[in-house]
Scaffold this motif. Structure first.
Motif, PDB file in Angstrom:
ATOM      1  N   GLU A  91       0.076   0.298   3.434  1.00  0.00           N
ATOM      2  CA  GLU A  91       1.010   0.401   2.311  1.00  0.00           C
ATOM      3  C   GLU A  91       1.638  -0.956   2.011  1.00  0.00           C
ATOM      4  O   GLU A  91       1.767  -1.362   0.844  1.00  0.00           O
ATOM      5  CB  GLU A  91       2.128   1.401   2.628  1.00  0.00           C
ATOM      6  CG  GLU A  91       1.742   2.858   2.495  1.00  0.00           C
ATOM      7  CD  GLU A  91       2.966   3.762   2.609  1.00  0.00           C
ATOM      8  OE1 GLU A  91       4.017   3.421   2.010  1.00  0.00           O
ATOM      9  OE2 GLU A  91       2.874   4.798   3.288  1.00  0.00           O
ATOM     10  N   LYS A  98      -0.180  -5.572  -5.168  1.00  0.00           N
ATOM     11  CA  LYS A  98       0.229  -5.051  -6.478  1.00  0.00           C
ATOM     12  C   LYS A  98       1.343  -5.904  -7.080  1.00  0.00           C
ATOM     13  O   LYS A  98       1.331  -6.230  -8.268  1.00  0.00           O
ATOM     14  CB  LYS A  98       0.684  -3.600  -6.348  1.00  0.00           C
ATOM     15  CG  LYS A  98      -0.389  -2.574  -6.599  1.00  0.00           C
ATOM     16  CD  LYS A  98      -0.863  -2.586  -8.049  1.00  0.00           C
ATOM     17  CE  LYS A  98      -1.807  -1.450  -8.356  1.00  0.00           C
ATOM     18  NZ  LYS A  98      -2.308  -1.505  -9.746  1.00  0.00           N
ATOM     19  N   ILE A 108      -3.521   3.854  -7.454  1.00  0.00           N
ATOM     20  CA  ILE A 108      -3.306   3.941  -6.012  1.00  0.00           C
ATOM     21  C   ILE A 108      -2.892   5.349  -5.630  1.00  0.00           C
ATOM     22  O   ILE A 108      -2.074   5.979  -6.305  1.00  0.00           O
ATOM     23  CB  ILE A 108      -2.204   2.951  -5.569  1.00  0.00           C
ATOM     24  CG1 ILE A 108      -2.637   1.513  -5.857  1.00  0.00           C
ATOM     25  CG2 ILE A 108      -1.887   3.118  -4.077  1.00  0.00           C
ATOM     26  CD1 ILE A 108      -1.509   0.522  -5.689  1.00  0.00           C
ATOM     27  N   VAL A 110      -1.607   7.408  -2.016  1.00  0.00           N
ATOM     28  CA  VAL A 110      -1.120   7.166  -0.655  1.00  0.00           C
ATOM     29  C   VAL A 110      -1.079   8.485   0.107  1.00  0.00           C
ATOM     30  O   VAL A 110      -0.471   9.450  -0.355  1.00  0.00           O
ATOM     31  CB  VAL A 110       0.292   6.549  -0.674  1.00  0.00           C
ATOM     32  CG1 VAL A 110       0.796   6.326   0.753  1.00  0.00           C
ATOM     33  CG2 VAL A 110       0.309   5.245  -1.457  1.00  0.00           C
ATOM     34  N   LEU A 132       5.340   0.494  -4.863  1.00  0.00           N
ATOM     35  CA  LEU A 132       4.241   1.427  -5.110  1.00  0.00           C
ATOM     36  C   LEU A 132       4.609   2.452  -6.184  1.00  0.00           C
ATOM     37  O   LEU A 132       3.793   2.748  -7.067  1.00  0.00           O
ATOM     38  CB  LEU A 132       3.871   2.143  -3.806  1.00  0.00           C
ATOM     39  CG  LEU A 132       3.267   1.263  -2.704  1.00  0.00           C
ATOM     40  CD1 LEU A 132       3.086   2.062  -1.421  1.00  0.00           C
ATOM     41  CD2 LEU A 132       1.943   0.658  -3.158  1.00  0.00           C
ATOM     42  N   ALA A 137       1.985   4.870  -8.102  1.00  0.00           N
ATOM     43  CA  ALA A 137       1.199   5.389  -6.979  1.00  0.00           C
ATOM     44  C   ALA A 137       1.456   6.885  -6.822  1.00  0.00           C
ATOM     45  O   ALA A 137       2.562   7.369  -7.030  1.00  0.00           O
ATOM     46  CB  ALA A 137       1.562   4.647  -5.700  1.00  0.00           C
TER      47      ALA A 137
END
Length: 341
Positions: A91, A98, A108, A110, A132, A137
């Protein structure tokens, strides 16, 4: 569809084993998965320099930046449609890449493999998650009971593990997993000593705590064998073995699920990741003293048999974790993410 899976290593942990297990069924569905590793492999683990994001500068901002640059190169070479991130270090590296605008518009996703992500480094975790989230994400948990609104996709279990014969008596204690402080293997060694366990202890796995644990085993005069990393840690497990895990936190504990699949008697720490996988309260402990009591119970006549899951319980746990059904779930998740981007 092409997916770049960013992992801590290529092998050695539950997340790595889960990704390796899901690659073949995903390929049959037209999804090509390539793996990238953020850290150097432990002895015996698979290592591929062309897929490594490890850096020579260490665990510091310069090293993280170097790893993020190497990720950029892998993205340029592989040209993934999706980047799938597993665990904290990946991460961090993906967030930096990013933030530096090195990954283009690749979406993305996760997977959270623990119920308390970033517990050890909360400030870094907040920054990483904000980056993120700012880049849209998508988060998925591999366990139930997580944050509201997050999809749950279990890790795939090994459907080919044969069930062991019913044990007559305790012959060995078996520990399987990454050897780090979070796994609390020292609890198991201390409890075995206090319970006066006479049988051998077999530890499969590697990690930074191995040297300390080896010294502790000697000080406690225990018969402990450290096998290191094994591609198939269950091949040596047999009737009369007792699987024990004292982890301080887990999301979807793969070793526990595989113990259920193999119908191996098991004891486990009382944490949220374990409680839903225990078929009996006799399996759970909250301290070293509690584990001492559980080990004494396992040494009693018929104690070991009471710790074996029923066939119905085994089927309930495994039915939602077959590699084929998990692959179907991931294909749907990838399609949703690709269509949103």
């Amino acid at each position: 569809m092409r997916v770049l899976a960013v992992l801590i290593r290529l092998e050695g942990g539950g997340a790595e084993a889960s990704v390796a297990r899901i690659i073949p069924p995903l390929l049959r569905r037209g999804v090509i998965v390539q793996r990238a590793s953020c850290e150097i492999a432990w002895p015996g683990e698979q290592s591929d320099p062309s897929r490594s994001l490890a850096n020579p500068y260490g665990d510091n901002p310069l090293g993280w930046l170097r790893s993020a640059w190497k990720l950029r190169q892998q993205v340029l070479n592989f040209r993934p449609d999706i980047i799938h991130v597993h665990c904290e270090r990946p991460e961090l590296i993906v967030a930096i890449a990013k933030w530096m605008h090195w990954l283009g518009r690749v979406p993305i996703i996760v997977t959270e493999h623990t119920r308390e992500p970033w517990k050890q480094h909360p400030i870094v975790g907040r920054v990483v998650r904000r980056i993120l989230t700012a880049h849209s994400a998508r988060f998925v948990a591999c366990y139930t009971g997580g944050k509201a609104g997050i999809s749950v996709i279990y890790n795939p279990a090994n459907p080919e593990l044969p069930a062991r014969d019913l044990p007559a008596a305790l012959e060995r204690i078996v520990v399987i997993g990454r050897l780090n402080d979070g796994k609390r293997v020292s609890w198991i060694l201390n409890a075995a000593s206090r319970a006066k366990v006479a049988c051998p202890i077999v530890v499969t796995g590697d990690g930074p705590a191995r040297r300390h644990l080896s010294i502790l085993a000697g000080l406690l005069a225990l018969d402990v064998t450290f096998r290191g990393f094994q591609k198939d840690p269950w091949s040596d497990v047999r009737s009369g073995d007792l699987f024990v895990t004292a982890s301080s936190f887990e999301g979807e504990p793969l070793a526990v699920i595989e113990a259920i699949a193999a119908r191996v008697p098991a004891l486990m720490s009382r944490i949220s990741g374990h409680e839903g996988l225990a078929h009996s309260p006799d399996q759970l402990f909250s301290s070293v003293e509690g584990l001492v009591d559980r080990l004494k119970f396992a040494m009693e006549p018929k104690g070991l048999s009471a710790l074996i899951p029923s066939l119905r319980f085994r089927e309930t746990i495994l039915s939602a974790r077959s590699p084929e059904s998990v692959a179907d779930r991931w294909v749907r998740e990838y399609d949703i993410l690709a269509n949103e981007s």
